[in-house]
Design a protein around this motif. Structure first.
Motif, PDB file in Angstrom:
ATOM      1  N   UNK A   3      33.377  -1.236  -9.358  1.00  0.00           N
ATOM      2  CA  UNK A   3      32.873  -0.205  -8.449  1.00  0.00           C
ATOM      3  C   UNK A   3      32.277   0.970  -9.229  1.00  0.00           C
ATOM      4  N   UNK A   4      32.890   1.251 -10.388  1.00  0.00           N
ATOM      5  CA  UNK A   4      32.398   2.356 -11.229  1.00  0.00           C
ATOM      6  C   UNK A   4      30.963   2.103 -11.689  1.00  0.00           C
ATOM      7  N   UNK A   5      30.696   0.888 -12.182  1.00  0.00           N
ATOM      8  CA  UNK A   5      29.355   0.570 -12.687  1.00  0.00           C
ATOM      9  C   UNK A   5      28.354   0.526 -11.530  1.00  0.00           C
ATOM     10  N   UNK A   6      28.791  -0.043 -10.434  1.00  0.00           N
ATOM     11  CA  UNK A   6      27.913  -0.106  -9.264  1.00  0.00           C
ATOM     12  C   UNK A   6      27.525   1.299  -8.797  1.00  0.00           C
ATOM     13  N   UNK A   7      28.508   2.194  -8.797  1.00  0.00           N
ATOM     14  CA  UNK A   7      28.249   3.575  -8.383  1.00  0.00           C
ATOM     15  C   UNK A   7      27.297   4.261  -9.361  1.00  0.00           C
ATOM     16  N   UNK A   8      27.542   4.080 -10.649  1.00  0.00           N
ATOM     17  CA  UNK A   8      26.668   4.724 -11.633  1.00  0.00           C
ATOM     18  C   UNK A   8      25.238   4.207 -11.507  1.00  0.00           C
ATOM     19  N   UNK A   9      25.093   2.899 -11.290  1.00  0.00           N
ATOM     20  CA  UNK A   9      23.740   2.349 -11.104  1.00  0.00           C
ATOM     21  C   UNK A   9      23.041   3.029  -9.936  1.00  0.00           C
ATOM     22  N   UNK A  87      12.767   0.409 -20.908  1.00  0.00           N
ATOM     23  CA  UNK A  87      12.811  -0.041 -19.510  1.00  0.00           C
ATOM     24  C   UNK A  87      12.521   1.172 -18.634  1.00  0.00           C
ATOM     25  N   UNK A  88      12.392   0.950 -17.345  1.00  0.00           N
ATOM     26  CA  UNK A  88      12.142   2.050 -16.410  1.00  0.00           C
ATOM     27  C   UNK A  88      13.353   3.003 -16.439  1.00  0.00           C
ATOM     28  N   UNK A  89      13.132   4.286 -16.784  1.00  0.00           N
ATOM     29  CA  UNK A  89      14.276   5.207 -16.885  1.00  0.00           C
ATOM     30  C   UNK A  89      15.050   5.381 -15.578  1.00  0.00           C
ATOM     31  N   UNK A  90      14.405   5.090 -14.450  1.00  0.00           N
ATOM     32  CA  UNK A  90      15.094   5.260 -13.168  1.00  0.00           C
ATOM     33  C   UNK A  90      15.576   3.932 -12.570  1.00  0.00           C
ATOM     34  N   UNK A  91      15.640   2.887 -13.422  1.00  0.00           N
ATOM     35  CA  UNK A  91      16.308   1.639 -13.064  1.00  0.00           C
ATOM     36  C   UNK A  91      17.490   1.500 -14.011  1.00  0.00           C
ATOM     37  N   UNK A  92      18.658   1.202 -13.489  1.00  0.00           N
ATOM     38  CA  UNK A  92      19.826   1.019 -14.348  1.00  0.00           C
ATOM     39  C   UNK A  92      19.786  -0.387 -14.927  1.00  0.00           C
ATOM     40  N   UNK A  93      19.784  -0.479 -16.248  1.00  0.00           N
ATOM     41  CA  UNK A  93      19.698  -1.786 -16.910  1.00  0.00           C
ATOM     42  C   UNK A  93      20.908  -1.968 -17.820  1.00  0.00           C
ATOM     43  N   UNK A  94      21.609  -3.098 -17.628  1.00  0.00           N
ATOM     44  CA  UNK A  94      22.793  -3.372 -18.434  1.00  0.00           C
ATOM     45  C   UNK A  94      22.407  -4.289 -19.587  1.00  0.00           C
ATOM     46  N   UNK A  95      22.761  -3.876 -20.809  1.00  0.00           N
ATOM     47  CA  UNK A  95      22.394  -4.657 -21.993  1.00  0.00           C
ATOM     48  C   UNK A  95      23.413  -4.396 -23.093  1.00  0.00           C
ATOM     49  N   UNK A  96      23.978  -5.443 -23.654  1.00  0.00           N
ATOM     50  CA  UNK A  96      24.901  -5.319 -24.791  1.00  0.00           C
ATOM     51  C   UNK A  96      26.034  -4.312 -24.561  1.00  0.00           C
ATOM     52  N   UNK A  97      26.628  -4.370 -23.396  1.00  0.00           N
ATOM     53  CA  UNK A  97      27.763  -3.483 -23.162  1.00  0.00           C
ATOM     54  C   UNK A  97      27.388  -2.041 -22.881  1.00  0.00           C
ATOM     55  N   UNK A  98      26.098  -1.814 -22.684  1.00  0.00           N
ATOM     56  CA  UNK A  98      25.635  -0.458 -22.383  1.00  0.00           C
ATOM     57  C   UNK A  98      24.879  -0.451 -21.066  1.00  0.00           C
ATOM     58  N   UNK A  99      24.927   0.697 -20.397  1.00  0.00           N
ATOM     59  CA  UNK A  99      24.107   0.860 -19.208  1.00  0.00           C
ATOM     60  C   UNK A  99      23.039   1.900 -19.525  1.00  0.00           C
ATOM     61  N   UNK A 100      21.751   1.457 -19.452  1.00  0.00           N
ATOM     62  CA  UNK A 100      20.624   2.334 -19.774  1.00  0.00           C
ATOM     63  C   UNK A 100      20.065   2.952 -18.504  1.00  0.00           C
ATOM     64  N   UNK A 109      27.182   9.463 -15.622  1.00  0.00           N
ATOM     65  CA  UNK A 109      28.347   8.688 -16.054  1.00  0.00           C
ATOM     66  C   UNK A 109      29.646   9.436 -15.772  1.00  0.00           C
ATOM     67  N   UNK A 110      29.768  10.668 -16.326  1.00  0.00           N
ATOM     68  CA  UNK A 110      30.960  11.471 -16.003  1.00  0.00           C
ATOM     69  C   UNK A 110      31.126  11.706 -14.501  1.00  0.00           C
ATOM     70  N   UNK A 111      30.009  11.915 -13.801  1.00  0.00           N
ATOM     71  CA  UNK A 111      30.080  12.136 -12.352  1.00  0.00           C
ATOM     72  C   UNK A 111      30.672  10.915 -11.646  1.00  0.00           C
ATOM     73  N   UNK A 112      30.171   9.718 -12.005  1.00  0.00           N
ATOM     74  CA  UNK A 112      30.680   8.486 -11.384  1.00  0.00           C
ATOM     75  C   UNK A 112      32.164   8.303 -11.694  1.00  0.00           C
ATOM     76  N   UNK A 113      32.565   8.566 -12.950  1.00  0.00           N
ATOM     77  CA  UNK A 113      33.972   8.426 -13.334  1.00  0.00           C
ATOM     78  C   UNK A 113      34.841   9.372 -12.498  1.00  0.00           C
ATOM     79  N   UNK A 114      34.360  10.582 -12.299  1.00  0.00           N
ATOM     80  CA  UNK A 114      35.117  11.565 -11.519  1.00  0.00           C
ATOM     81  C   UNK A 114      35.191  11.173 -10.047  1.00  0.00           C
TER      82      UNK A 114
END
Ligand SMILES: [Zn+2]
Length: 388
Positions: A3-9, A87-100, A109-114
């Motif tokens: 849910x955290x990653x989905x929210x951040x995306x 990649x498009x800065x306003x598209x969330x892209x997951x690559x190698x354990x990172x979310x761009x 990121x901090x906002x989503x975690x909170x």
């Protein structure tokens, strides 16, 4: 996907670059999400800039009062930066354990975690008051965001505040402030064939600039254990109008970084003393146009402060010692609202924050959420004694 990653995306894909600072869409998304978890939510903006919408969400009542604070704007993506993105800065892209994506680490990121930690607490039952602030305008100084929210009485007095920024999940308890100033020298203009009849404002300023350089070196004697030394930098010089006349005007702008413990009136007096120590007559000199933002330091002496440090070091395996944070943050606007400790905490580095291919390490992001959640469960479920 968690849910955290989905929210951040979702947050990354609602652009909120500042300038121009239209926060309406991101504020509405955050507000609705928090309403859905049962919070009382206000969306607030100053009359000077109605699009600068901040979100303040509250659950519970009574002590302790804990605030989670993150900003909802990002820096803009400039043209050359946009070309450099993979990649498009306003598209969330997951690559190698990172979310761009723009804002992935600063500060969505901090906002989503909170937000996730807020939801977990809301669903678990608790004592005390938890406030989540999604602040507008941080990237342009926070005057119409957090400063305005605080001054207009929209934020409560708190026992503990976590400001989400990039600290590699270390607990930061101090950052520098800044004093800006303008110095002007005035001389007397004559034709350059006989400059001795005039008074050269540029020559006078040259001596002031060198004296300020000495002052900068002297400042290195004052060392703060977390943020280092104060500094003085002349960043702008302008003077004269043509090569064949003696210049009657010269101006510089300087930036004096201030460490915790230095007082603004003392810093101003020091700058005046540096200038006054120069014998510039018959040129005259003026120091003024001061702009100040204060440094911040928290001593981690409250039980909440100690509990947070303990939670973070036990989950991150980092030493249980606070660190400094080099850039400024909205923490400076919250100093008057905290009767206990305030910390800056979040995944990643500020060095990737304002650049192309901004990313957050997913493991670090999850760890940040785990630390905040564990802390809240620990101190708000049982209720802790408050130390003023
Ligand atoms: Zn930030």
């Amino acid at each position: 996907m968690s849910e955290l990653i989905e929210l951040l995306k979702a947050l990354i894909e609602i652009p909120s670059p500042n300038p121009p600072g239209d926060h309406r869409a991101i504020a509405e998304f955050v507000a609705q999400w928090l309403r859905d978890v049962g919070a009382e939510v206000s969306v607030l903006s100053p009359t000077e800039k109605p699009d600068a919408r901040s979100v303040v969400a509250v659950i519970g009542s009574g002590d302790p009062v804990i605030m989670l604070h993150a900003h909802i704007d990002t820096v803009p993506v400039g043209e050359s930066e946009a070309a450099a993105w993979s990649s498009d800065p306003f598209r969330a892209v997951e690559r190698n354990g990172r979310l761009y994506g723009k804002g992935s680490v600063d500060d969505k990121g901090p906002l989503a975690a909170m937000m996730i930690a807020f939801k977990k607490l809301a669903l678990s039952g608790h004592s005390g008051t938890l406030v989540l602030v999604g602040a507008a305008e941080e990237e342009v100084g926070g005057q119409l965001g957090t400063r305005w929210l605080a001054d207009a009485g929209h934020l409560p007095q708190c026992d503990f505040i976590i400001v989400g920024e990039q600290t590699f999940n270390r607990v930061a308890t101090a950052h520098k402030g800044v004093m800006r100033a303008t110095i002007r020298t005035t001389g007397h203009s004559v034709h350059a064939t006989n400059p001795d009849r005039g008074v050269n404002a540029i020559n006078a300023m040259a001596r002031v600039v060198l004296a300020l350089e000495n002052y900068h070196h002297e400042l290195s004697q004052r060392v703060h254990p977390l943020v280092g030394v104060p500094t003085c930098n002349v960043g702008v010089i302008q003077g004269g109008s043509t090569a064949n006349a003696v210049a009657d005007q010269c101006m510089i702008r300087l930036d004096r970084r201030v460490i915790p413990g230095e007082k603004p009136e003392v810093v101003q007096a020091e700058l005046r003393a540096v200038v006054d120590s120069m014998e510039l007559a018959p040129a005259t000199v003026e120091v003024g146009e001061f702009l100040y933002s204060s440094p911040f330091e928290s001593k981690l002496q409250t039980s909440l402060g100690k509990a947070f440090l303990e939670c973070s070091s036990s989950l991150t395996q980092a030493p249980a010692e606070p660190v400094g944070y080099l850039p400024g943050s909205d923490a400076k606007h919250l100093i008057g609202l905290v009767r206990g400790d305030m910390v800056i905490f979040g995944p990643g580095s500020y060095e990737v924050a304002h650049a192309y291919d901004e990313y957050v390490d997913i493991g670090e992001l999850e760890q940040c959420e785990a630390v905040i959640s564990k802390f809240l469960q620990q101190v708000m479920q049982v209720g802790v004694e408050r130390h003023a």
